[in-house]
Design an enzyme around this catalytic site. Structure first.
Site, short mmCIF file in Angstrom:
data_model
loop_
_atom_site.label_atom_id
_atom_site.label_comp_id
_atom_site.label_asym_id
_atom_site.label_seq_id
_atom_site.Cartn_x
_atom_site.Cartn_y
_atom_site.Cartn_z
N HIS A 64 -71.40 14.72 -41.59
CA HIS A 64 -71.46 16.20 -41.66
C HIS A 64 -72.89 16.62 -41.34
O HIS A 64 -73.77 16.56 -42.18
CB HIS A 64 -71.06 16.69 -43.06
CG HIS A 64 -70.98 18.18 -43.17
ND1 HIS A 64 -69.91 18.82 -43.76
CD2 HIS A 64 -71.83 19.17 -42.79
CE1 HIS A 64 -70.11 20.13 -43.72
NE2 HIS A 64 -71.28 20.37 -43.14
N HIS A 116 -75.52 19.45 -39.08
CA HIS A 116 -75.77 20.63 -38.25
C HIS A 116 -76.97 20.34 -37.35
O HIS A 116 -78.07 20.13 -37.85
CB HIS A 116 -76.07 21.85 -39.14
CG HIS A 116 -74.93 22.22 -40.02
ND1 HIS A 116 -73.95 23.11 -39.64
CD2 HIS A 116 -74.57 21.80 -41.26
CE1 HIS A 116 -73.05 23.22 -40.61
NE2 HIS A 116 -73.40 22.44 -41.61
N LEU A 117 -76.72 20.34 -36.05
CA LEU A 117 -77.81 20.07 -35.11
C LEU A 117 -78.30 21.32 -34.40
O LEU A 117 -79.28 21.27 -33.67
CB LEU A 117 -77.39 19.03 -34.07
CG LEU A 117 -77.37 17.57 -34.52
CD1 LEU A 117 -77.01 16.66 -33.34
CD2 LEU A 117 -78.71 17.14 -35.11
N ARG A 118 -77.57 22.45 -34.57
CA ARG A 118 -77.97 23.71 -33.91
C ARG A 118 -77.99 23.55 -32.39
O ARG A 118 -77.38 22.66 -31.83
CB ARG A 118 -79.33 24.21 -34.42
CG ARG A 118 -79.50 24.18 -35.94
CD ARG A 118 -78.50 25.04 -36.67
NE ARG A 118 -78.86 25.20 -38.08
CZ ARG A 118 -77.99 25.44 -39.03
NH1 ARG A 118 -76.70 25.56 -38.78
NH2 ARG A 118 -78.39 25.60 -40.28
N ASN A 150 -70.51 25.22 -36.01
CA ASN A 150 -70.81 26.63 -36.34
C ASN A 150 -72.04 27.15 -35.60
O ASN A 150 -73.02 27.59 -36.20
CB ASN A 150 -70.94 26.82 -37.87
CG ASN A 150 -72.08 26.04 -38.49
OD1 ASN A 150 -72.48 25.00 -37.97
ND2 ASN A 150 -72.62 26.53 -39.59
N LYS A 179 -62.92 21.61 -37.79
CA LYS A 179 -63.53 22.12 -39.03
C LYS A 179 -63.03 23.52 -39.33
O LYS A 179 -63.19 24.43 -38.51
CB LYS A 179 -65.06 22.13 -38.86
CG LYS A 179 -65.84 22.80 -39.99
CD LYS A 179 -65.96 21.91 -41.20
CE LYS A 179 -66.67 22.61 -42.36
NZ LYS A 179 -68.12 22.62 -42.26
N HIS A 204 -64.35 23.59 -45.20
CA HIS A 204 -65.35 24.17 -46.10
C HIS A 204 -64.55 24.84 -47.22
O HIS A 204 -64.06 25.95 -47.04
CB HIS A 204 -66.25 25.18 -45.38
CG HIS A 204 -67.34 25.71 -46.26
ND1 HIS A 204 -68.67 25.47 -46.04
CD2 HIS A 204 -67.27 26.44 -47.40
CE1 HIS A 204 -69.39 26.05 -47.01
NE2 HIS A 204 -68.55 26.65 -47.85
N HIS A 253 -68.52 18.39 -48.32
CA HIS A 253 -69.60 18.60 -49.29
C HIS A 253 -69.10 19.03 -50.67
O HIS A 253 -69.40 20.14 -51.13
CB HIS A 253 -70.65 19.59 -48.76
CG HIS A 253 -70.12 20.80 -48.05
ND1 HIS A 253 -69.17 21.63 -48.59
CD2 HIS A 253 -70.41 21.32 -46.84
CE1 HIS A 253 -68.91 22.60 -47.74
NE2 HIS A 253 -69.64 22.43 -46.66
N ASP A 297 -74.88 17.23 -44.53
CA ASP A 297 -74.92 18.69 -44.41
C ASP A 297 -76.35 19.16 -44.17
O ASP A 297 -76.73 20.27 -44.56
CB ASP A 297 -74.32 19.39 -45.64
CG ASP A 297 -73.90 20.83 -45.32
OD1 ASP A 297 -73.88 21.20 -44.14
OD2 ASP A 297 -73.62 21.58 -46.27
N HIS A 355 -83.11 25.55 -40.98
CA HIS A 355 -83.37 26.95 -40.66
C HIS A 355 -84.89 27.09 -40.54
O HIS A 355 -85.62 26.44 -41.30
CB HIS A 355 -82.90 27.87 -41.81
CG HIS A 355 -81.42 27.94 -41.96
ND1 HIS A 355 -80.63 28.75 -41.19
CD2 HIS A 355 -80.58 27.28 -42.81
CE1 HIS A 355 -79.36 28.61 -41.55
NE2 HIS A 355 -79.30 27.71 -42.54
N ALA A 379 -78.67 29.98 -46.14
CA ALA A 379 -78.22 28.79 -46.88
C ALA A 379 -78.36 27.55 -46.01
O ALA A 379 -77.93 27.55 -44.86
CB ALA A 379 -76.76 28.97 -47.30
O1 DOR Z 1 -75.86 25.50 -46.82
C1 DOR Z 1 -75.16 25.48 -45.83
N1 DOR Z 1 -75.69 25.61 -44.59
N2 DOR Z 1 -73.83 25.34 -45.96
C2 DOR Z 1 -73.00 25.47 -44.93
O2 DOR Z 1 -71.82 25.37 -45.13
C3 DOR Z 1 -73.52 25.78 -43.57
C4 DOR Z 1 -74.92 25.37 -43.43
C5 DOR Z 1 -75.59 25.96 -42.20
O3 DOR Z 1 -74.98 25.93 -41.12
O4 DOR Z 1 -76.72 26.41 -42.31
ZN ZN Z 2 -72.24 22.18 -43.26
#
Ligand code: DOR
Ligand code: ZN
Length: 333
Positions: free
Chosen positions: A12, A14-16, A40, A95, A134, A168, A240, A244, A256
């Protein structure tokens, strides 16, 4: 003291995209053999063209590192059986985000109406495409995951051949229902094994530990530790890690997400070592994911050594978990 992991997997991640992807992909690619990449983006990854071009950008960002991005699609309620059949060979999972429950989840499912969505879940069962979820309602923040357990139960019973991954997990209730239904599995993050709501908001507010689902109570954390440290067959590691920019964290309206990629394996080694469970780390961080997803990862040996190092304060403007702190284990490069 050294310890070797064979092809660790982060299921799980996130690579953006864009600059952020170019800057941060290497932190996962250096230490893992592969990761399940979350869809996402803005806009989300909902078709095969955008998925394949995103995969290409990931591979470019990773460079010479041996690393497999396992791709996921963002669940849309208008997917058809034909679309899924064509998608099957390009994806590892789909997802599902309830609309608006977390970062970039707009366009997610408005209402999880099992009857209406059943053609999609039936097709995914037939095609053996895992469903990652999620699992949060839009109720009171501490109860969102607990409330969502009803949906997990309905899905598990209605689609017994569908592999359902509770993403998660953070609560004792999730740890319990996981054991009760054969087709439910879960990812567990590093941060939910370490922190509770107290660490986020019990003293001075710590925006770098703010994530969704929010960290819960001590007894919840204990239930997760029990599963992870014993490498229970139903759970696997999913960081996860969700970077940011610092301007989006240290502000009013903090985003988040916890950026843990650069420290994930070091801290997992420290945690498992502390509990005398180092021998279970391989199973938690690789073998269980291979079994659950039926994956054969590329061969990659990662050596962990017990040697102190200090975590940088920030990486390309992103503050990592444990910024500025000393860790006991490190990945030998
Ligand atoms: O804290 C989180 N950040 N939870 C998520 O489900 C998404 C993630 C994000 O993409 O920043
Ligand atoms: Zn996530």
């Amino acid at each position: 003291m050294q310890f070797v992991l064979n092809s660790p997997l982060d299921m799980h991640l996130h690579l953006r995209d864009g600059e952020m992807l170019k800057n941060i992909a290497k932190f996962s690619a250096k230490e893992f053999a592969g990761s399940l990449i979350m869809p996402n983006l803005v806009p989300p990854v909902t078709n095969i063209n955008s998925l394949l071009s995103y995969k290409k950008r990931i591979l470019e960002a990773v460079g010479d590192e041996k690393f497999t991005p396992y791709m996921s699609l963002f669940f849309k309620s208008n997917y058809t059986a034909d679309f899924l059949e064509n998608a099957k060979s390009h994806i590892t999972a789909i997802k599902l985000y309830p609309n608006g429950v977390t970062t970039n989840s707009e366009g997610g499912v408005e209402q999880i109406d099992i009857k209406k969505l059943s053609p999609i879940f039936e097709a995914m069962s037939e095609l053996d495409i895992p469903l990652c979820v999620h699992g949060e309602t839009n109720g009171f923040v501490m109860d969102r995951e607990k409330e969502f357990c009803a949906v997990y139960k309905q899905l598990a019973v209605a689609f017994p051949k569908l592999t359902i991954i509770m993403e998660h997990i953070t609560t004792r209730e999730s740890a319990e229902i996981l054991k009760r239904y054969e087709n439910l599995y879960a990812t567990i993050t590093l941060h939910h094994l370490l922190i509770t709501l107290d660490d986020v908001a019990g003293g001075l507010l710590n925006p770098h530990l703010f994530c969704k689902p929010i960290a819960k109570r001590h007894e919840d954390k204990e239930a997760l530790l029990e599963l992870a440290l014993n490498a229970d067959k139903k759970v696997m590691f999913g960081s996860d890690s969700a970077p940011h920019p610092v301007s989006k964290k240290e502000c009013c309206g903090c985003a988040a997400g916890i950026f843990s990629a650069p420290i994930a394996l070091s801290v997992l080694a420290e945690l498992f070592d502390k509990h005398n469970k180092l021998t279970n780390l391989q199973t938690f961080v690789s073998n269980n994911a291979r079994d659950i997803y039926k994956l054969i990862p590329i061969e990659k040996k990662i050596i962990l050594e017990k040697k102190e190092w200090k975590v940088p304060e920030n990486f390309y403007g992103v503050v990592p978990m444990f910024a500025g702190q000393s860790l006991k284990w490190r990945v030998k490069s």
